[in-house]
Write a protein that holds these residues in place. Structure first.
Motif, PDB file in Angstrom:
ATOM      1  N   UNK A   1      12.303   8.969  -1.128  1.00 11.81           N
ATOM      2  CA  UNK A   1      12.442  10.404  -0.924  1.00 11.81           C
ATOM      3  C   UNK A   1      12.749  11.045  -2.269  1.00 11.81           C
ATOM      4  N   UNK A   2      11.892  11.975  -2.683  1.00 13.78           N
ATOM      5  CA  UNK A   2      12.040  12.606  -3.992  1.00 13.78           C
ATOM      6  C   UNK A   2      12.285  14.098  -3.800  1.00 13.78           C
ATOM      7  N   UNK A   3      13.448  14.540  -4.204  1.00 13.19           N
ATOM      8  CA  UNK A   3      13.830  15.949  -4.100  1.00 13.19           C
ATOM      9  C   UNK A   3      14.001  16.544  -5.498  1.00 13.19           C
ATOM     10  N   UNK A   4      14.034  17.868  -5.552  1.00 10.64           N
ATOM     11  CA  UNK A   4      14.237  18.575  -6.824  1.00 10.64           C
ATOM     12  C   UNK A   4      13.315  18.036  -7.909  1.00 10.64           C
ATOM     13  N   UNK A   5      12.060  17.936  -7.575  1.00 11.43           N
ATOM     14  CA  UNK A   5      11.106  17.338  -8.502  1.00 11.43           C
ATOM     15  C   UNK A   5      10.913  18.188  -9.744  1.00 11.43           C
TER      16      UNK A   5
ATOM     17  N   UNK B   1      10.251  21.082  -5.591  1.00 10.80           N
ATOM     18  CA  UNK B   1       9.831  20.638  -4.270  1.00 10.80           C
ATOM     19  C   UNK B   1      10.176  19.185  -4.002  1.00 10.80           C
ATOM     20  N   UNK B   2       9.693  18.710  -2.857  1.00 11.10           N
ATOM     21  CA  UNK B   2      10.009  17.351  -2.408  1.00 11.10           C
ATOM     22  C   UNK B   2       8.749  16.620  -1.964  1.00 11.10           C
ATOM     23  N   UNK B   3       8.811  15.303  -2.095  1.00 13.00           N
ATOM     24  CA  UNK B   3       7.778  14.418  -1.561  1.00 13.00           C
ATOM     25  C   UNK B   3       8.453  13.159  -1.047  1.00 13.00           C
ATOM     26  N   UNK B   4       7.826  12.529  -0.069  1.00 15.52           N
ATOM     27  CA  UNK B   4       8.315  11.252   0.421  1.00 15.52           C
ATOM     28  C   UNK B   4       7.200  10.225   0.297  1.00 15.52           C
ATOM     29  N   UNK B   5       7.416   9.239  -0.526  1.00  4.23           N
ATOM     30  CA  UNK B   5       6.467   8.151  -0.680  1.00  4.23           C
ATOM     31  C   UNK B   5       6.810   7.031   0.290  1.00  4.23           C
ATOM     32  N   UNK B   6       5.786   6.331   0.735  1.00  2.00           N
ATOM     33  CA  UNK B   6       5.995   5.140   1.555  1.00  2.00           C
ATOM     34  C   UNK B   6       5.178   3.990   0.984  1.00  2.00           C
ATOM     35  N   UNK B   7       5.605   2.790   1.297  1.00  2.16           N
ATOM     36  CA  UNK B   7       4.909   1.589   0.848  1.00  2.16           C
ATOM     37  C   UNK B   7       4.937   0.592   1.997  1.00  2.16           C
ATOM     38  N   UNK B   8       3.778   0.316   2.558  1.00  2.00           N
ATOM     39  CA  UNK B   8       3.663  -0.621   3.664  1.00  2.00           C
ATOM     40  C   UNK B   8       3.300  -2.004   3.132  1.00  2.00           C
TER      41      UNK B   8
ATOM     42  N   UNK C   1      18.716  12.717  -7.154  1.00  2.00           N
ATOM     43  CA  UNK C   1      17.529  13.446  -6.692  1.00  2.00           C
ATOM     44  C   UNK C   1      16.637  12.586  -5.794  1.00  2.00           C
ATOM     45  N   UNK C   2      16.558  11.298  -6.084  1.00  2.00           N
ATOM     46  CA  UNK C   2      15.698  10.380  -5.344  1.00  2.00           C
ATOM     47  C   UNK C   2      16.547   9.456  -4.476  1.00  2.00           C
ATOM     48  N   UNK C   3      16.005   9.068  -3.326  1.00  2.00           N
ATOM     49  CA  UNK C   3      16.674   8.121  -2.441  1.00  2.00           C
ATOM     50  C   UNK C   3      15.689   7.065  -1.973  1.00  2.00           C
ATOM     51  N   UNK C   4      16.039   5.818  -2.186  1.00  2.00           N
ATOM     52  CA  UNK C   4      15.208   4.713  -1.705  1.00  2.00           C
ATOM     53  C   UNK C   4      15.796   4.190  -0.401  1.00  2.00           C
ATOM     54  N   UNK C   5      14.935   3.842   0.529  1.00  2.00           N
ATOM     55  CA  UNK C   5      15.370   3.285   1.807  1.00  2.00           C
ATOM     56  C   UNK C   5      14.289   2.341   2.320  1.00  2.00           C
TER      57      UNK C   5
ATOM     58  N   UNK D   1       0.840  -1.189   0.000  1.00  2.00           N
ATOM     59  CA  UNK D   1       0.000   0.000   0.000  1.00  2.00           C
ATOM     60  C   UNK D   1       0.878   1.244   0.000  1.00  2.00           C
ATOM     61  N   UNK D   2       0.812   1.982  -1.103  1.00  2.00           N
ATOM     62  CA  UNK D   2       1.593   3.207  -1.229  1.00  2.00           C
ATOM     63  C   UNK D   2       0.843   4.389  -0.621  1.00  2.00           C
ATOM     64  N   UNK D   3       1.613   5.366  -0.168  1.00  2.00           N
ATOM     65  CA  UNK D   3       1.062   6.607   0.362  1.00  2.00           C
ATOM     66  C   UNK D   3       2.069   7.724   0.157  1.00  2.00           C
ATOM     67  N   UNK D   4       1.591   8.956   0.261  1.00  2.00           N
ATOM     68  CA  UNK D   4       2.486  10.098   0.220  1.00  2.00           C
ATOM     69  C   UNK D   4       2.483  10.884  -1.071  1.00  2.00           C
ATOM     70  N   UNK D   5       1.736  10.427  -2.057  1.00  2.00           N
ATOM     71  CA  UNK D   5       1.675  11.175  -3.302  1.00  2.00           C
ATOM     72  C   UNK D   5       0.899  12.476  -3.132  1.00  2.00           C
TER      73      UNK D   5
END
Length: 124
Positions: A81-85, A15-22, A66-70, A4-8
């Protein structure tokens, strides 16, 4: 299995956004995880991937730097984590789980399970 993704959402360019996936219904720490995206009228493309323990990552050239997965295996969650979109980052973003971490980790056929996606819109 559920992913389940969230954060869009809607964000301005730069700008920046942080997506999550549970994840649930699978042994999360045994799966590599990936993020893909699909823009209208285009094929689904690879964005980023991370191995089971989080010690190895892999990025598409278009998002590198620009993006970082963790991931947090204690929370069964993977993040993007998405930066400099940029406006060209606009797409539906999907997380996916793969039983193997191979040379083909950027290939969507390597992934066994998929989430429903979350919309990211970047305005200019």
């Amino acid at each position: 299995v559920q992913l389940v993704e969230a954060g869009g959402g809607l964000v301005q360019a730069g700008g920046s956004l942080r997506l999550s996936c549970a994840a649930s219904g699978l042994t999360f720490s045994s799966y590599a995880m990936g993020w893909f995206r699909q823009a209208p009228g285009k094929e689904r493309e690879f964005v980023a991937a991370i191995n089971w323990g989080g010690g190895s990552t892999y990025y598409a050239e278009s998002v590198k730097g620009r993006f970082t997965i963790s991931r947090d295996n204690a929370k069964n969650t993977v993040y993007l984590q998405m930066n400099s979109l940029k406006p060209e980052d606009t797409a539906v973003y999907y997380c996916a789980a793969a039983q193997r971490w191979t040379y083909y980790r950027g290939n969507r056929n390597e992934y066994n399970y998929w989430g429903q996606g979350t919309q990211v819109t970047v305005s200019s």
